[in-house]
Write a protein that holds these residues in place. Structure first.
Motif, PDB file in Angstrom:
ATOM      1  N   THR A  34      48.842  31.748 -45.501  1.00  0.00           N
ATOM      2  CA  THR A  34      48.962  30.690 -44.504  1.00  0.00           C
ATOM      3  C   THR A  34      48.142  31.094 -43.293  1.00  0.00           C
ATOM      4  O   THR A  34      48.340  32.178 -42.737  1.00  0.00           O
ATOM      5  CB  THR A  34      50.439  30.497 -44.088  1.00  0.00           C
ATOM      6  OG1 THR A  34      51.208  30.221 -45.257  1.00  0.00           O
ATOM      7  CG2 THR A  34      50.572  29.356 -43.107  1.00  0.00           C
ATOM      8  N   PHE A  35      47.209  30.241 -42.906  1.00  0.00           N
ATOM      9  CA  PHE A  35      46.342  30.526 -41.772  1.00  0.00           C
ATOM     10  C   PHE A  35      46.667  29.568 -40.637  1.00  0.00           C
ATOM     11  O   PHE A  35      46.749  28.356 -40.837  1.00  0.00           O
ATOM     12  CB  PHE A  35      44.877  30.415 -42.189  1.00  0.00           C
ATOM     13  CG  PHE A  35      44.529  31.378 -43.283  1.00  0.00           C
ATOM     14  CD1 PHE A  35      44.251  32.703 -42.986  1.00  0.00           C
ATOM     15  CD2 PHE A  35      44.530  30.983 -44.612  1.00  0.00           C
ATOM     16  CE1 PHE A  35      43.963  33.607 -43.995  1.00  0.00           C
ATOM     17  CE2 PHE A  35      44.238  31.879 -45.622  1.00  0.00           C
ATOM     18  CZ  PHE A  35      43.954  33.197 -45.314  1.00  0.00           C
ATOM     19  N   THR A  36      46.872  30.118 -39.445  1.00  0.00           N
ATOM     20  CA  THR A  36      47.297  29.317 -38.297  1.00  0.00           C
ATOM     21  C   THR A  36      46.229  29.196 -37.209  1.00  0.00           C
ATOM     22  O   THR A  36      46.394  28.415 -36.286  1.00  0.00           O
ATOM     23  CB  THR A  36      48.574  29.915 -37.678  1.00  0.00           C
ATOM     24  OG1 THR A  36      48.320  31.281 -37.335  1.00  0.00           O
ATOM     25  CG2 THR A  36      49.739  29.852 -38.663  1.00  0.00           C
ATOM     26  N   THR A  37      45.151  29.970 -37.323  1.00  0.00           N
ATOM     27  CA  THR A  37      44.076  29.928 -36.331  1.00  0.00           C
ATOM     28  C   THR A  37      42.744  29.740 -37.047  1.00  0.00           C
ATOM     29  O   THR A  37      42.460  30.423 -38.033  1.00  0.00           O
ATOM     30  CB  THR A  37      44.027  31.221 -35.502  1.00  0.00           C
ATOM     31  OG1 THR A  37      45.293  31.425 -34.883  1.00  0.00           O
ATOM     32  CG2 THR A  37      42.941  31.171 -34.434  1.00  0.00           C
TER      33      THR A  37
ATOM     34  N   GLU B 256      32.313  28.436 -31.350  1.00  0.00           N
ATOM     35  CA  GLU B 256      33.213  27.619 -30.540  1.00  0.00           C
ATOM     36  C   GLU B 256      34.564  28.308 -30.354  1.00  0.00           C
ATOM     37  O   GLU B 256      34.883  29.282 -31.036  1.00  0.00           O
ATOM     38  CB  GLU B 256      33.419  26.255 -31.211  1.00  0.00           C
ATOM     39  CG  GLU B 256      32.146  25.446 -31.319  1.00  0.00           C
ATOM     40  CD  GLU B 256      32.333  24.131 -32.048  1.00  0.00           C
ATOM     41  OE1 GLU B 256      33.484  23.733 -32.303  1.00  0.00           O
ATOM     42  OE2 GLU B 256      31.306  23.505 -32.364  1.00  0.00           O
ATOM     43  N   ALA B 257      35.370  27.769 -29.452  1.00  0.00           N
ATOM     44  CA  ALA B 257      36.713  28.321 -29.216  1.00  0.00           C
ATOM     45  C   ALA B 257      37.591  28.123 -30.450  1.00  0.00           C
ATOM     46  O   ALA B 257      37.428  27.158 -31.195  1.00  0.00           O
ATOM     47  CB  ALA B 257      37.347  27.636 -28.012  1.00  0.00           C
ATOM     48  N   CYS B 258      38.521  29.033 -30.655  1.00  0.00           N
ATOM     49  CA  CYS B 258      39.450  28.951 -31.787  1.00  0.00           C
ATOM     50  C   CYS B 258      40.504  27.890 -31.502  1.00  0.00           C
ATOM     51  O   CYS B 258      40.788  27.567 -30.348  1.00  0.00           O
ATOM     52  CB  CYS B 258      40.124  30.297 -32.015  1.00  0.00           C
ATOM     53  SG  CYS B 258      38.958  31.604 -32.464  1.00  0.00           S
ATOM     54  N   ALA B 259      41.093  27.346 -32.583  1.00  0.00           N
ATOM     55  CA  ALA B 259      42.111  26.304 -32.453  1.00  0.00           C
ATOM     56  C   ALA B 259      43.182  26.524 -33.514  1.00  0.00           C
ATOM     57  O   ALA B 259      42.981  27.258 -34.483  1.00  0.00           O
ATOM     58  CB  ALA B 259      41.481  24.935 -32.636  1.00  0.00           C
ATOM     59  N   GLU B 260      44.313  25.860 -33.333  1.00  0.00           N
ATOM     60  CA  GLU B 260      45.392  25.939 -34.313  1.00  0.00           C
ATOM     61  C   GLU B 260      45.001  25.167 -35.571  1.00  0.00           C
ATOM     62  O   GLU B 260      44.272  24.183 -35.509  1.00  0.00           O
ATOM     63  CB  GLU B 260      46.680  25.336 -33.749  1.00  0.00           C
ATOM     64  CG  GLU B 260      47.309  26.190 -32.679  1.00  0.00           C
ATOM     65  CD  GLU B 260      48.654  25.630 -32.220  1.00  0.00           C
ATOM     66  OE1 GLU B 260      49.301  24.890 -32.984  1.00  0.00           O
ATOM     67  OE2 GLU B 260      49.031  25.941 -31.081  1.00  0.00           O
TER      68      GLU B 260
ATOM     69  N   ILE C  68      32.988  29.984 -40.583  1.00  0.00           N
ATOM     70  CA  ILE C  68      34.309  29.513 -40.160  1.00  0.00           C
ATOM     71  C   ILE C  68      35.282  30.636 -40.510  1.00  0.00           C
ATOM     72  O   ILE C  68      35.269  31.150 -41.629  1.00  0.00           O
ATOM     73  CB  ILE C  68      34.718  28.219 -40.883  1.00  0.00           C
ATOM     74  CG1 ILE C  68      33.644  27.152 -40.705  1.00  0.00           C
ATOM     75  CG2 ILE C  68      36.074  27.725 -40.371  1.00  0.00           C
ATOM     76  CD1 ILE C  68      33.820  25.957 -41.608  1.00  0.00           C
ATOM     77  N   SER C  69      36.093  31.036 -39.547  1.00  0.00           N
ATOM     78  CA  SER C  69      37.007  32.157 -39.726  1.00  0.00           C
ATOM     79  C   SER C  69      38.445  31.695 -39.509  1.00  0.00           C
ATOM     80  O   SER C  69      38.716  30.925 -38.588  1.00  0.00           O
ATOM     81  CB  SER C  69      36.643  33.257 -38.723  1.00  0.00           C
ATOM     82  OG  SER C  69      37.468  34.364 -38.889  1.00  0.00           O
TER      83      SER C  69
END
Length: 118
Positions: A23-26, A32-36, A107-108
């Motif tokens: 499960t990835f939450t970020t 660009e800035a990271c997001a949920e 994309i990380s």
């Protein structure tokens, strides 16, 4: 030898009755800035017992497994136009990256992977 130990570990885990659920939450898109986010992935196996990475949009066949067998493992898969890499610490923390060949763009994702229960 370490790669073989990790490979044996991951293949045994993937072919066992319990798949590994991630499960990835970020999500971080390139610079660009990271997001949920709420991306889920399953490390399972195909009909031949080989490990796969499964998301809602695709199933990828693992092409390489590496790691030291004590602190982390890394699975690599190739999809159309992208290379996928899942690295998991033995504690469960995980990073999943998608390296798009066009661009190039990365994309990380940050999250956790745990062996599921049936």
């Amino acid at each position: 030898m370490r790669t073989l130990s990790t490979a044996a570990f991951m293949v045994c885990m993937a072919t066992a009755a319990h798949a590994m659920e991630c499960t990835f939450t970020t999500e971080c898109f390139d610079g660009e800035a990271c997001a949920e986010t709420d991306l889920e992935m399953t490390v399972a196996h195909n009909d031949h017992g080989l490990p796969t990475l499964e998301t809602i949009s695709e199933t990828l066949h693992v092409t390489a497994i590496a790691g030291d067998g004590k602190t982390h493992s890394t699975l690599t898969a190739t999809g159309e136009g992208a290379i996928h890499m899942l690295t998991r610490s033995m504690g469960g923390d995980a990073r999943y990256t998608v390296h798009l060949t066009e661009g190039p763009i990365v994309i990380s994702y940050l999250g956790t992977c745990k062996v599921g229960e049936e």
